[in-house]
Enzyme design. Structure first.
Site, PDB file in Angstrom:
ATOM      1  N   LYS A 115       0.837  -1.207   0.000  1.00 22.11           N
ATOM      2  CA  LYS A 115       0.000   0.000   0.000  1.00 22.11           C
ATOM      3  C   LYS A 115       0.865   1.247   0.000  1.00 22.11           C
ATOM      4  O   LYS A 115       0.577   2.226  -0.690  1.00 22.11           O
ATOM      5  CB  LYS A 115      -0.938   0.017   1.210  1.00 22.11           C
ATOM      6  CG  LYS A 115      -2.110  -0.939   1.045  1.00 22.11           C
ATOM      7  CD  LYS A 115      -3.102  -0.806   2.179  1.00 22.11           C
ATOM      8  CE  LYS A 115      -4.242  -1.801   2.013  1.00 22.11           C
ATOM      9  NZ  LYS A 115      -5.046  -1.951   3.225  1.00 22.11           N
ATOM     10  N   LYS A 203      -4.986 -10.384  -7.477  1.00 22.32           N
ATOM     11  CA  LYS A 203      -6.076 -10.728  -6.576  1.00 22.32           C
ATOM     12  C   LYS A 203      -7.297  -9.842  -6.832  1.00 22.32           C
ATOM     13  O   LYS A 203      -7.133  -8.661  -7.135  1.00 22.32           O
ATOM     14  CB  LYS A 203      -5.498 -10.524  -5.172  1.00 22.32           C
ATOM     15  CG  LYS A 203      -6.391 -10.586  -4.034  1.00 22.32           C
ATOM     16  CD  LYS A 203      -5.610 -10.322  -2.753  1.00 22.32           C
ATOM     17  CE  LYS A 203      -5.541  -8.827  -2.457  1.00 22.32           C
ATOM     18  NZ  LYS A 203      -5.254  -8.490  -1.073  1.00 22.32           N
ATOM     19  N   LYS A 206     -11.488  -4.477  -4.656  1.00 19.20           N
ATOM     20  CA  LYS A 206     -12.301  -3.357  -5.121  1.00 19.20           C
ATOM     21  C   LYS A 206     -11.459  -2.103  -5.310  1.00 19.20           C
ATOM     22  O   LYS A 206     -11.842  -1.191  -6.014  1.00 19.20           O
ATOM     23  CB  LYS A 206     -13.431  -3.071  -4.127  1.00 19.20           C
ATOM     24  CG  LYS A 206     -14.732  -3.739  -4.521  1.00 19.20           C
ATOM     25  CD  LYS A 206     -15.281  -3.207  -5.842  1.00 19.20           C
ATOM     26  CE  LYS A 206     -16.787  -3.224  -5.873  1.00 19.20           C
ATOM     27  NZ  LYS A 206     -17.369  -2.685  -7.079  1.00 19.20           N
TER      28      LYS A 206
HETATM   29  P1  TYM Z   1     -10.586  -7.174   4.134  1.00 23.63           P
HETATM   30  O1  TYM Z   1     -11.718  -6.289   4.506  1.00 23.63           O
HETATM   31  O2  TYM Z   1      -9.587  -6.664   3.136  1.00 23.63           O
HETATM   32  O3  TYM Z   1     -11.127  -8.542   3.580  1.00 23.63           O
HETATM   33  C1  TYM Z   1     -12.105  -9.278   4.283  1.00 23.63           C
HETATM   34  C2  TYM Z   1     -11.895 -10.768   4.108  1.00 23.63           C
HETATM   35  O4  TYM Z   1     -11.950 -11.115   2.716  1.00 23.63           O
HETATM   36  C3  TYM Z   1     -10.780 -11.840   2.363  1.00 23.63           C
HETATM   37  N1  TYM Z   1     -10.438 -11.513   0.964  1.00 23.63           N
HETATM   38  C4  TYM Z   1     -10.320 -12.431  -0.011  1.00 23.63           C
HETATM   39  N2  TYM Z   1     -10.478 -13.765   0.000  1.00 23.63           N
HETATM   40  C5  TYM Z   1     -10.309 -14.418  -1.187  1.00 23.63           C
HETATM   41  N3  TYM Z   1      -9.980 -13.789  -2.344  1.00 23.63           N
HETATM   42  C6  TYM Z   1      -9.822 -12.448  -2.393  1.00 23.63           C
HETATM   43  N4  TYM Z   1      -9.513 -11.840  -3.542  1.00 23.63           N
HETATM   44  C7  TYM Z   1      -9.988 -11.703  -1.183  1.00 23.63           C
HETATM   45  N5  TYM Z   1      -9.906 -10.393  -0.874  1.00 23.63           N
HETATM   46  C8  TYM Z   1     -10.190 -10.290   0.444  1.00 23.63           C
HETATM   47  C9  TYM Z   1      -9.718 -11.343   3.307  1.00 23.63           C
HETATM   48  O5  TYM Z   1      -8.644 -12.254   3.414  1.00 23.63           O
HETATM   49  C10 TYM Z   1     -10.503 -11.219   4.596  1.00 23.63           C
HETATM   50  O6  TYM Z   1     -10.630 -12.464   5.248  1.00 23.63           O
HETATM   51  N6  TYM Z   1      -7.486  -6.756   7.987  1.00 23.63           N
HETATM   52  C11 TYM Z   1      -8.690  -7.376   7.523  1.00 23.63           C
HETATM   53  C12 TYM Z   1      -9.893  -7.105   8.390  1.00 23.63           C
HETATM   54  C13 TYM Z   1      -9.710  -7.400   9.833  1.00 23.63           C
HETATM   55  C14 TYM Z   1      -9.692  -8.696  10.413  1.00 23.63           C
HETATM   56  C15 TYM Z   1      -9.534  -8.485  11.803  1.00 23.63           C
HETATM   57  C16 TYM Z   1      -9.788  -9.969   9.890  1.00 23.63           C
HETATM   58  C17 TYM Z   1      -9.568  -6.506  10.832  1.00 23.63           C
HETATM   59  N7  TYM Z   1      -9.471  -7.148  12.023  1.00 23.63           N
HETATM   60  C18 TYM Z   1      -9.466  -9.536  12.692  1.00 23.63           C
HETATM   61  C19 TYM Z   1      -9.718 -11.036  10.788  1.00 23.63           C
HETATM   62  C20 TYM Z   1      -9.557 -10.820  12.163  1.00 23.63           C
HETATM   63  C21 TYM Z   1      -9.006  -6.875   6.140  1.00 23.63           C
HETATM   64  O7  TYM Z   1      -8.622  -5.805   5.756  1.00 23.63           O
HETATM   65  O8  TYM Z   1      -9.814  -7.675   5.434  1.00 23.63           O
END
Ligand code: TYM
Length: 335
Positions: A115, A203, A206
């Site tokens: 990022k 990947k 959005k």
């Molecule tokens: P975030 O909001 O980017 O994504 C949410 C969840 O979706 C999964 N994901 C994907 N899985 C498969 N293919 C993809 N292309 C893809 N893009 C996203 C992510 O792996 C995630 O599981 N940091 C985290 C949010 C968070 C969190 C937590 C997660 C904050 N605190 C505590 C678990 C536990 C995040 O930004 O996910």
């Protein structure tokens, strides 16, 4: 609602809009495994503000993610669903863990490096919160004594950091006993990394500024079908799982997660068929899943139940979170 089942915690950021990768890599699995665990799922709005957000849009997207959790099948009578900023213990434990975690551990996080690289040399545009983001995530997980963290592949490194932080707190402040549970990532064999449709070497996300790359959960069904029909494939004619052919591999993976069928069965189903047939089947499977969820979301967003469910979820979460916060604060001499 305490049982003897292992505990899970996970969350999604309410920024950029939910996409099919979020559903297949995370939320669908939470729903499918709902009865196996004691579940807490969060909408992580404090993580969303690590990059600038417009306030009305953030409020709206927070409700949309919550509605989606419920519409996809999370049952608030069995599963705690809440908004992160409604439970202040997240920010408090986050601060405490800041003071326990070495900078070098954060500097190794690839998501931050990626990022930050997008901003080039312009360090003024990167918030300290973005750098610190994995520590707040560790606080989220550790507050609920989670044994498992069901996430997509891109969050694995953050869960590993969480393990390191928990072990360090136990070692430095536990006085010979564990004050924090050391969690494990739960990453699916299939669907943990859904790729973009336009550029299947990247990947699905959005934030990628590429038309047709991501399928937004709330996109118009016609647009979803068109994006799938236009997905990049290759000039080979056979339909087979093959990591060296990322386009067709990704379409088959999406279909596999949605249909629940084996790889062999799918390769058999498409033997002798063309990409057009595969894309039509994938589009139908995606729409059969998403359209009813979209309808339920609309009803939830328009009705009064959602805010009540989130208030109730935050009340339940707060009780558990405050107990853990007290345990850590006491061990560190803050009580
Ligand atoms: P975030 O909001 O980017 O994504 C949410 C969840 O979706 C999964 N994901 C994907 N899985 C498969 N293919 C993809 N292309 C893809 N893009 C996203 C992510 O792996 C995630 O599981 N940091 C985290 C949010 C968070 C969190 C937590 C997660 C904050 N605190 C505590 C678990 C536990 C995040 O930004 O996910």
């Amino acid at each position: 609602m305490t049982t003897n089942r292992p505990k899970t915690f996970s969350g999604v950021k309410p920024s950029g809009g939910l996409h099919l990768g979020n559903y297949l890599g995370a939320i669908k699995r939470w729903v499918d495994d709902q009865d196996r665990y004691d579940n807490v799922f969060c909408i992580v709005d404090l993580h969303a503000i690590t990059v600038p957000q417009e306030s009305a849009a953030l409020r709206q997207q927070t409700r949309e993610v919550a509605a989606f959790y419920l519409a996809a099948g999370l049952d608030p009578s069995r599963t705690t669903v809440f908004v992160q900023s409604h439970v202040s213990a997240h920010a408090e434990l986050g601060w405490i863990l800041n003071c326990v975690t070495p900078m070098g551990w954060l500097e190794r996080m690839t998501q931050f490096k990626d990022k930050a690289a997008k901003e080039g040399d312009n360090r003024e545009r990167i918030s300290a919160g973005l750098f610190d983001y994995p520590i707040l995530m560790a606080a989220d997980i550790l507050l609920y004594d989670a044994n498992f963290v069901p996430v997509g592949d891109d969050q694995k490194q953050h869960v590993e950091l969480t393990r390191d932080i928990a072990e360090r707190v136990n070692r430095l402040h536990g006085g010979g006993r564990d004050i924090l549970v050391v969690p494990q990532p739960l990453i699916a064999d299939t669907g943990a990394r859904i790729m973009g449709l336009a550029d299947p070497t990247r990947k699905m996300s959005k934030s990628e500024d590429m038309p047709g790359q991501a399928i937004g959960i709330f996109d118009d069904p016609g647009d979803i079908r068109r994006a799938i029909m236009r997905a990049t494939t290759d000039s080979d004619r056979t339909i087979a799982f093959d990591p060296n052919r990322p386009g067709v591999n990704n379409l088959l993976t999406i279909y596999q997660v949605l249909s629940g069928r084996s790889r062999d069965a799918l390769e058999g189903q498409f033997a002798g068929k063309g990409y057009g047939d595969l894309k039509k089947e994938v589009a139908t499977a995606v729409l059969d899943t998403l359209v009813p969820i979209q309808e339920r979301c609309k009803a939830l967003l328009a009705g009064p139940d959602l805010d009540e469910i989130l208030r109730d979820g935050a009340d339940r979460a707060r009780q558990v979170a405050n107990r853990t916060l007290d345990r850590v604060a006491t061990a560190m001499g803050l009580r």
